[in-house]
Design a protein around this motif. Structure first.
Motif, PDB file in Angstrom:
ATOM      1  N   THR A  15      25.875  55.255  37.418  1.00  9.32           N
ATOM      2  CA  THR A  15      26.031  56.283  38.751  1.00  9.32           C
ATOM      3  C   THR A  15      27.272  55.664  39.701  1.00  9.32           C
ATOM      4  OG1 THR A  15      24.485  55.712  39.869  1.00  9.32           O
ATOM      5  CG2 THR A  15      24.038  56.854  38.039  1.00  9.32           C
ATOM      6  N   HIS A  16      27.389  54.185  39.299  1.00  7.40           N
ATOM      7  CA  HIS A  16      28.091  53.771  40.549  1.00  7.40           C
ATOM      8  C   HIS A  16      29.411  53.036  39.682  1.00  7.40           C
ATOM      9  CE1 HIS A  16      25.461  55.712  43.137  1.00  7.40           C
ATOM     10  NE2 HIS A  16      25.830  55.758  44.440  1.00  7.40           N
ATOM     11  N   ALA A  17      30.505  51.987  40.935  1.00  5.47           N
ATOM     12  CA  ALA A  17      31.064  51.749  40.084  1.00  5.47           C
ATOM     13  C   ALA A  17      32.104  50.633  41.385  1.00  5.47           C
ATOM     14  CB  ALA A  17      32.021  51.667  39.308  1.00  5.47           C
ATOM     15  N   ILE A  18      32.322  49.371  40.890  1.00  3.14           N
ATOM     16  CA  ILE A  18      33.229  48.291  41.349  1.00  3.14           C
ATOM     17  C   ILE A  18      34.776  48.087  41.012  1.00  3.14           C
ATOM     18  CG2 ILE A  18      33.459  46.495  43.033  1.00  3.14           C
ATOM     19  CD1 ILE A  18      30.076  46.540  42.766  1.00  3.14           C
ATOM     20  N   ILE A  19      35.758  48.550  41.086  1.00  2.00           N
ATOM     21  CA  ILE A  19      36.840  47.912  40.611  1.00  2.00           C
ATOM     22  C   ILE A  19      37.499  47.348  41.477  1.00  2.00           C
ATOM     23  CG2 ILE A  19      38.831  49.065  39.717  1.00  2.00           C
ATOM     24  CD1 ILE A  19      38.121  51.468  39.981  1.00  2.00           C
ATOM     25  N   TRP A  20      37.300  45.294  40.720  1.00  2.00           N
ATOM     26  CA  TRP A  20      37.447  44.344  41.117  1.00  2.00           C
ATOM     27  C   TRP A  20      39.391  43.505  40.793  1.00  2.00           C
ATOM     28  CZ3 TRP A  20      32.687  41.915  43.973  1.00  2.00           C
ATOM     29  CH2 TRP A  20      32.818  40.408  44.534  1.00  2.00           C
ATOM     30  N   LEU A  21      39.548  43.609  41.565  1.00  2.64           N
ATOM     31  CA  LEU A  21      41.692  43.333  41.335  1.00  2.64           C
ATOM     32  C   LEU A  21      40.881  41.932  42.083  1.00  2.64           C
ATOM     33  CD1 LEU A  21      41.416  46.328  41.777  1.00  2.64           C
ATOM     34  CD2 LEU A  21      43.919  45.920  42.029  1.00  2.64           C
ATOM     35  N   HIS A  22      42.089  40.158  41.048  1.00  3.12           N
ATOM     36  CA  HIS A  22      41.848  39.149  40.965  1.00  3.12           C
ATOM     37  C   HIS A  22      43.032  38.663  42.033  1.00  3.12           C
ATOM     38  CE1 HIS A  22      44.669  38.652  37.834  1.00  3.12           C
ATOM     39  NE2 HIS A  22      44.348  39.570  37.519  1.00  3.12           N
ATOM     40  N   GLY A  23      43.602  37.434  41.662  1.00  2.12           N
ATOM     41  CA  GLY A  23      44.423  37.023  42.922  1.00  2.12           C
ATOM     42  C   GLY A  23      45.636  36.801  41.898  1.00  2.12           C
ATOM     43  N   LEU A  24      46.682  36.639  42.942  1.00  2.00           N
ATOM     44  CA  LEU A  24      47.534  35.654  41.270  1.00  2.00           C
ATOM     45  C   LEU A  24      47.997  34.506  40.884  1.00  2.00           C
ATOM     46  CD1 LEU A  24      50.801  35.594  41.729  1.00  2.00           C
ATOM     47  CD2 LEU A  24      51.267  34.420  43.217  1.00  2.00           C
ATOM     48  N   GLY A  25      47.870  34.994  39.998  1.00  2.00           N
ATOM     49  CA  GLY A  25      48.092  33.497  38.757  1.00  2.00           C
ATOM     50  C   GLY A  25      46.389  33.259  38.245  1.00  2.00           C
ATOM     51  N   ALA A  26      45.869  34.475  38.112  1.00  2.00           N
ATOM     52  CA  ALA A  26      44.072  33.955  38.266  1.00  2.00           C
ATOM     53  C   ALA A  26      44.458  35.283  37.060  1.00  2.00           C
ATOM     54  CB  ALA A  26      42.826  34.518  38.942  1.00  2.00           C
ATOM     55  N   THR A  27      42.866  34.947  36.418  1.00  2.00           N
ATOM     56  CA  THR A  27      42.619  36.765  35.082  1.00  2.00           C
ATOM     57  C   THR A  27      41.741  37.653  35.533  1.00  2.00           C
ATOM     58  OG1 THR A  27      41.109  35.158  33.999  1.00  2.00           O
ATOM     59  CG2 THR A  27      43.842  35.269  33.689  1.00  2.00           C
ATOM     60  N   ALA A  28      41.493  38.386  34.465  1.00  2.00           N
ATOM     61  CA  ALA A  28      40.555  39.285  34.589  1.00  2.00           C
ATOM     62  C   ALA A  28      38.732  38.917  34.754  1.00  2.00           C
ATOM     63  CB  ALA A  28      40.202  40.187  33.869  1.00  2.00           C
ATOM     64  N   ASP A  29      38.597  36.978  34.352  1.00  2.00           N
ATOM     65  CA  ASP A  29      37.768  36.738  34.469  1.00  2.00           C
ATOM     66  C   ASP A  29      36.974  36.084  35.805  1.00  2.00           C
ATOM     67  OD1 ASP A  29      39.078  34.920  34.090  1.00  2.00           O
ATOM     68  OD2 ASP A  29      38.378  33.955  32.085  1.00  2.00           O
ATOM     69  N   ASP A  30      37.879  36.143  36.421  1.00  2.00           N
ATOM     70  CA  ASP A  30      38.116  35.288  37.797  1.00  2.00           C
ATOM     71  C   ASP A  30      36.984  35.652  38.304  1.00  2.00           C
ATOM     72  OD1 ASP A  30      38.725  33.536  39.398  1.00  2.00           O
ATOM     73  OD2 ASP A  30      39.638  34.064  40.942  1.00  2.00           O
ATOM     74  N   PHE A  31      36.488  36.938  38.710  1.00  2.00           N
ATOM     75  CA  PHE A  31      34.802  36.783  39.257  1.00  2.00           C
ATOM     76  C   PHE A  31      33.802  37.322  39.082  1.00  2.00           C
ATOM     77  CE2 PHE A  31      38.672  36.638  42.878  1.00  2.00           C
ATOM     78  CZ  PHE A  31      37.867  36.932  44.190  1.00  2.00           C
TER      79      PHE A  31
END
Length: 223
Positions: A15-31
């Protein structure tokens, strides 16, 4: 649509979501690995979306191609402001929000978050959104094109909680730049909470606990 990694925390339909953007040079799995350390509440069920930035040449790194939300030409603030790139990433983040809405999650139940470049996109997009969101999380970052913020922010998220966190020894996005951006957000009228840490351009365990506590608080209010 950009590729994403998605994780579900809790049981049942999110029912809720977090959209989390990584930093420069990183990838989607970073966090993705930090999730257990956040100690998120079991209710509500949350979909966490980690998008992948496109590969692009980064001028400050000699034109080397790497994942980035926009180009950086140098260390000065004006050299960090790539309008075409940031505008492209703004559209990507807006599309990801629309995607979650289409899946049945109200925009008021979505947190947009980002680290460094990803945080800059979250800041930039968050104040220009046509939808109200649950919260904006800006980690080790700055507000791009702050000089245009007063004229361009929609005001729709003026009551949306904003959490800005920064390392006092950050040599990539200097502490002063981060604090000045937070002050600008406050000047615009956003209810920003500022926390700093004895760290460099990174994330530390103590901070992860604070992030989780903030997320739980925001989502408790958005039910």
């Amino acid at each position: 649509m950009t590729s994403t990694i998605e994780k579900i925390h809790g049981t049942g339909n999110p029912t809720h979501a977090i959209i989390w953007l990584h930093g420069l040079g990183a990838t989607a799995d970073d966090f993705v690995p930090v999730l257990p350390y956040l100690k998120l509440a079991q209710v509500p069920t949350v979909r966490l979306v980690f998008p992948q930035a496109p590969d692009r040449p980064i001028t400050v790194n000699g034109g080397y191609v790497m994942p980035g939300w926009y180009d950086i030409k140098g260390s000065d603030i004006s050299d960090k402001e790539d309008l075409p790139g940031i505008s492209e990433s703004q559209k990507t983040l807006e599309a990801l929000i629309e995607q979650q809405i289409a899946k049945g999650i109200a925009s008021e139940n979505i947190i947009i978050a980002g680290f460094s470049q990803g945080g800059a996109v979250a800041y930039y997009t968050g104040i220009r959104l046509k939808h109200k969101v649950a919260g904006i999380l800006a980690l080790s970052t700055y507000l791009p094109f702050a000089q245009n913020a007063q004229a361009q922010h929609t005001g729709i998220n003026l009551k949306t909680p904003v959490m800005a966190m920064h390392g006092r020894a950050d040599a990539v996005v200097p502490y002063g730049m981060g604090k000045a951006s937070a002050d600008e957000m406050t000047k615009l009228g956003y209810p920003l909470q500022w926390q700093d840490y004895a760290m460099e351009h990174s994330v530390i365990p103590e901070q992860l606990v604070d992030i989780g506590r903030w997320i739980n608080s925001v989502f408790a209010e958005s039910k």
